[in-house]
Design a protein around this motif. Structure first.
Motif, short mmCIF file in Angstrom:
data_model
loop_
_atom_site.label_atom_id
_atom_site.label_comp_id
_atom_site.label_asym_id
_atom_site.label_seq_id
_atom_site.Cartn_x
_atom_site.Cartn_y
_atom_site.Cartn_z
N GLY A 41 0.78 -1.42 -0.09
CA GLY A 41 -0.14 -0.15 -0.13
C GLY A 41 1.00 1.28 -0.11
O GLY A 41 0.40 2.22 -0.42
N PHE A 48 2.12 7.52 -6.75
CA PHE A 48 1.40 8.59 -7.17
C PHE A 48 2.27 9.73 -7.57
O PHE A 48 2.02 10.78 -8.10
N ARG A 65 -2.02 -3.09 -6.91
CA ARG A 65 -3.36 -2.31 -6.42
C ARG A 65 -4.46 -3.77 -5.97
O ARG A 65 -4.61 -3.86 -4.92
N HIS A 68 -2.79 -5.57 -3.02
CA HIS A 68 -3.07 -4.93 -1.92
C HIS A 68 -4.45 -5.15 -1.19
O HIS A 68 -4.57 -5.48 0.03
N THR A 69 -5.46 -4.93 -2.15
CA THR A 69 -6.98 -5.09 -1.76
C THR A 69 -7.05 -6.19 -1.31
O THR A 69 -7.70 -6.66 -0.30
N THR A 72 -5.27 -7.39 2.09
CA THR A 72 -6.09 -6.83 3.17
C THR A 72 -7.25 -7.35 3.67
O THR A 72 -7.34 -7.67 4.72
N TYR A 132 -12.36 -6.98 -6.00
CA TYR A 132 -12.29 -7.48 -4.99
C TYR A 132 -12.29 -8.94 -5.15
O TYR A 132 -12.61 -9.87 -4.18
N SER A 346 -13.18 4.13 1.94
CA SER A 346 -12.75 2.77 2.05
C SER A 346 -11.85 2.56 2.98
O SER A 346 -11.90 1.64 3.82
N HIS A 347 -10.83 3.80 3.21
CA HIS A 347 -9.91 3.50 4.44
C HIS A 347 -10.66 3.81 5.94
O HIS A 347 -10.24 3.23 6.91
N TYR A 351 -10.20 0.56 7.62
CA TYR A 351 -9.13 1.01 8.28
C TYR A 351 -9.71 1.13 9.75
O TYR A 351 -9.58 0.79 10.84
N THR A 355 -10.25 -2.47 10.77
CA THR A 355 -8.89 -2.86 11.43
C THR A 355 -8.68 -2.45 12.84
O THR A 355 -8.23 -3.10 13.62
N TYR A 393 -4.35 10.33 6.41
CA TYR A 393 -4.66 9.50 5.23
C TYR A 393 -5.96 9.97 4.48
O TYR A 393 -6.27 10.38 3.70
N ARG A 428 -0.85 11.70 1.69
CA ARG A 428 -1.24 10.34 2.00
C ARG A 428 -0.16 9.41 2.00
O ARG A 428 -0.26 8.48 3.02
N GLY A 432 0.26 7.18 5.11
CA GLY A 432 0.49 5.62 5.08
C GLY A 432 1.87 4.95 5.67
O GLY A 432 1.85 3.84 6.27
N MET A 435 1.20 4.63 9.42
CA MET A 435 0.31 3.37 9.60
C MET A 435 1.11 2.10 9.43
O MET A 435 1.16 1.25 10.40
C1 HEM Z 1 -0.34 1.54 5.51
C2 HEM Z 1 -1.54 1.64 5.25
C3 HEM Z 1 -2.12 1.52 3.74
C4 HEM Z 1 -1.86 2.20 2.66
C5 HEM Z 1 -0.56 3.34 2.61
C6 HEM Z 1 -2.80 2.15 1.87
C7 HEM Z 1 -2.72 2.57 0.39
C8 HEM Z 1 -3.64 2.45 -0.68
C9 HEM Z 1 -3.55 2.89 -2.08
C10 HEM Z 1 -2.32 3.52 -2.52
C11 HEM Z 1 -4.53 2.40 -2.57
C12 HEM Z 1 -4.80 2.62 -4.21
C13 HEM Z 1 -5.68 3.63 -4.22
C14 HEM Z 1 -6.08 4.15 -5.80
O1 HEM Z 1 -6.46 3.36 -6.40
O2 HEM Z 1 -6.23 5.31 -6.00
C15 HEM Z 1 -5.33 1.61 -1.76
C16 HEM Z 1 -6.44 1.11 -2.04
C17 HEM Z 1 -7.32 0.37 -1.23
N1 HEM Z 1 -7.06 0.01 0.16
FE1 HEM Z 1 -5.44 0.65 1.24
N2 HEM Z 1 -3.57 1.27 2.30
C18 HEM Z 1 -3.56 0.68 3.53
C19 HEM Z 1 -4.15 -0.06 4.41
C20 HEM Z 1 -5.21 -0.84 3.91
C21 HEM Z 1 -5.90 -1.69 4.80
C22 HEM Z 1 -5.57 -1.99 6.40
C23 HEM Z 1 -7.11 -1.93 4.29
C24 HEM Z 1 -8.34 -3.07 4.55
C25 HEM Z 1 -8.41 -3.48 5.91
C26 HEM Z 1 -7.09 -1.18 2.87
C27 HEM Z 1 -8.03 -1.47 1.89
C28 HEM Z 1 -7.78 -1.01 0.67
C29 HEM Z 1 -9.05 -0.64 -0.01
C30 HEM Z 1 -10.41 -1.36 -0.02
C31 HEM Z 1 -8.76 -0.14 -1.31
C32 HEM Z 1 -9.69 0.04 -2.58
C33 HEM Z 1 -10.02 1.58 -2.63
C34 HEM Z 1 -11.05 1.93 -3.50
O3 HEM Z 1 -11.17 1.71 -4.82
O4 HEM Z 1 -11.77 2.90 -3.10
N3 HEM Z 1 -6.01 -0.63 2.96
N4 HEM Z 1 -4.57 1.51 -0.59
#
Ligand code: HEM
Ligand code: HEM
Length: 471
Positions: A41, A48, A65, A68-69, A72, A132, A346-347, A351, A355, A393, A428, A432, A435
């Motif tokens: 993440g 970016f 991406r 990551h999703t 998590t 997802y 979403s976060h 989160y 979380t 964030y 962000r 992040g 976090m």
């Molecule tokens: C260090 C912590 C985290 C960072 C830096 C981070 C960063 C990111 C980034 C950069 C994206 C892509 C956003 C985009 O496409 O524009 C993303 C998407 C996403 N992340 Fe994280 N994330 C973190 C923690 C988490 C955790 C713990 C969860 C879930 C338990 C999570 C769930 C998601 C989801 C659901 C998306 C899709 C968002 C959307 O499409 O609206 N993330 N994350």
């Protein structure tokens, strides 16, 4: 009124050891997934600002991406919640796990699916437009098998309870696992994966993954951990049951709010909006129940990090879900849809709510299982870095996402919205990184509570480790 009371009797030692071993293993593997997924993440976040950084095919945004999703969702949150749900079921039903063997099989299947899914996505095998559920379908079948095994084991455990009633937590966790089996089956049936039907099923799957899987499991943990930590019954059992049923009636039909202004039938979109508003009923009812249970106990809360994590989780649930209702209105979708505002939402929810709920549950219950506590320094660092990091964030993306949406709405050149977002994306990344650091500390805390040498639990907390009855 049903309440939680400690019982002096203890389950046979071997069953107790099995339960603790299962709880530890689920939590430890989930923590590894959290570290891995959020390291990705942070890398994504920095991409970016520096799109040419780490340009190899394996490290492109498009592959990382979904890694990551999915990691998590299915590695971190699912594993951690199932581990907690097993512990809560056995304890509140004053019984042993129906089958420790099934719990181990489930753990292996969840992990095999998550590892195989990650590798497949990084090699470029991706079920593309299915958010997802990008893992190729044979891997999703392994995940489905893990869910079925978990459902069987959890229901079996509740069925062999020695208490008369089924405590509220188990309604939520068993309900969540059963609904998710149905959702996962619908999402894999080939005849639903074409044309507009596929779009509709995508909305159904996306929103039910968060609303009928993570949400009920996290709420189930609140209903158990709060009375435990505060030594008082939940404010209203009836309100908890009411929120359970209204959640079930309203949630499954709101998925189409992800696809407003698309060729999906207008009435379907309107129905999704109406039920998104109706969601205020279970959300406010449930949140009020938790907050009223905490009322007047500020001093206890300030001395317990487990309670502070739960408090943030409850606020995350209330604020994030209420925000979701507003987001579903057509007038606001016009501004926010496809912007980074949604990523902020979403976060805030996955989160700030899910979380933090898991962390609260783990800090509340794992020491009761293993009799080992993490250090105060570890708890302090974890809590504050996670709170400050996620605050940065969510705020940066909410403000930036709104500016981005207004740029598009006013017909500014696309590149203008990219320029306007730059500083928010940097923030962000800063949030992040904090976090991620907090997750390293969490991993250390988990180690101390499980296989390492943590501080011995306070003698007065030991009494709370006994099984209890909801009567
Ligand atoms: C260090 C912590 C985290 C960072 C830096 C981070 C960063 C990111 C980034 C950069 C994206 C892509 C956003 C985009 O496409 O524009 C993303 C998407 C996403 N992340 Fe994280 N994330 C973190 C923690 C988490 C955790 C713990 C969860 C879930 C338990 C999570 C769930 C998601 C989801 C659901 C998306 C899709 C968002 C959307 O499409 O609206 N993330 N994350
Ligand atoms: C119950 C009240 C809620 C409502 C009415 C709601 C509404 C919405 C809406 C309208 C969107 C779509 C935004 C867009 O595409 O522009 C959205 C996205 C999302 N919501 Fe919620 N939300 C709620 C609660 C939650 C909760 C509790 C969670 C997590 C546990 C959650 C997780 C997400 C995620 C991950 C997305 C991004 C989906 C994507 O990738 O497009 N929401 N929500």
């Amino acid at each position: 009124m049903p309440q939680v009371t400690a019982l002096p009797s203890a389950p046979p030692e071997r069953d107790e050891r099995m339960l603790v071993a299962v709880f530890c293993a689920y939590t430890a593997t989930a923590t590894l997934w959290l570290l891995f997924a959020t390291a990705i993440g942070v890398l994504l976040a920095y991409k970016f600002g520096a799109p040419d950084f780490a340009p190899g095919a394996w490290l492109t945004f498009g592959r990382l991406r979904p890694i990551h999703t999915n990691a998590t969702f299915y590695g971190w949150a699912s594993l951690a919640l199932v581990g907690l749900a097993y512990y809560v079921a056995a304890r509140s039903c004053r019984t042993r796990l129906y089958s420790a063997k099934l719990a181990w099989i489930g753990l292996a299947l969840f992990n095999i699916a998550a590892v195989a899914g990650t590798i497949a996505l990084d090699l470029g095998f991706n079920d593309g437009n299915l958010e997802y559920r990008e893992w190729p379908w044979p891997i999703r079948l392994i995940f489905l098998a893990a869910l079925l095994v978990t459902a069987w084991n959890l229901i079996g455990t509740v069925a062999r309870r020695t208490t008369h009633d089924i405590y509220l937590s188990n309604w939520y966790t068993v309900g969540g696992v059963l609904w998710t089996c149905i959702i996962a089956i619908v999402a894999i049936l080939p005849w639903y994966q074409h044309g507009l039907g596929q779009v509709s099923v995508s909305g159904f799957y996306m929103h039910n993954a968060v609303g009928m899987w993570f949400t009920p499991l996290a709420l189930g943990i609140f209903y158990y951990a709060l009375p435990k930590l505060l030594s008082r019954p939940i404010y209203s059992y009836a309100l908890g049951v009411f929120a359970f049923w209204t959640n079930l009636v309203f949630y499954p039909i709101i998925g189409s709010h992800h696809f407003l202004f698309t060729p999906l039938p207008w009435w379907l979109q309107t129905t999704a909006i109406v039920f998104s508003v109706a969601m205020l009923v279970p959300v406010w009812g449930g949140s009020a129940n938790f907050l009223l249970t905490m009322r007047g106990r500020m001093r206890t809360m300030a001395h317990s990090y487990a309670l502070m994590f739960i408090f943030v989780g409850v606020v995350g649930y209330l604020v994030g879900s209420t925000q979701g209702t507003f987001e579903a209105f057509r007038s606001l979708q016009e501004v926010w849809h496809l912007t980074n505002f949604t990523v902020g939402h979403s976060h805030l929810t996955m989160y700030g709510f899910v979380t933090f709920a898991i962390w609260g549950g783990v800090y509340a219950l794992l020491p009761l299982a293993t009799h080992k506590e993490p250090s105060q320094v570890g708890l302090t660092l974890h809590f504050w870095m996670a709170v400050v990091g996620s605050f940065i964030y969510v705020i940066s993306l909410s403000v930036g996402g709104t500016i981005q949406g207004l740029d598009w709405l006013h017909g500014a050149p696309f590149i203008q919205s990219v320029i306007d977002m730059q500083s928010y994306w940097v923030w962000r990344g800063v949030g992040g990184s904090l976090m991620l650091l907090s997750h390293v500390v969490f991993a250390w805390n988990v180690w101390r509570m499980t296989y390492g040498s943590g501080a011995p639990i306070e003698p007065d907390r030991r009494a709370a480790a006994a099984p209890e009855s909801p009567e």
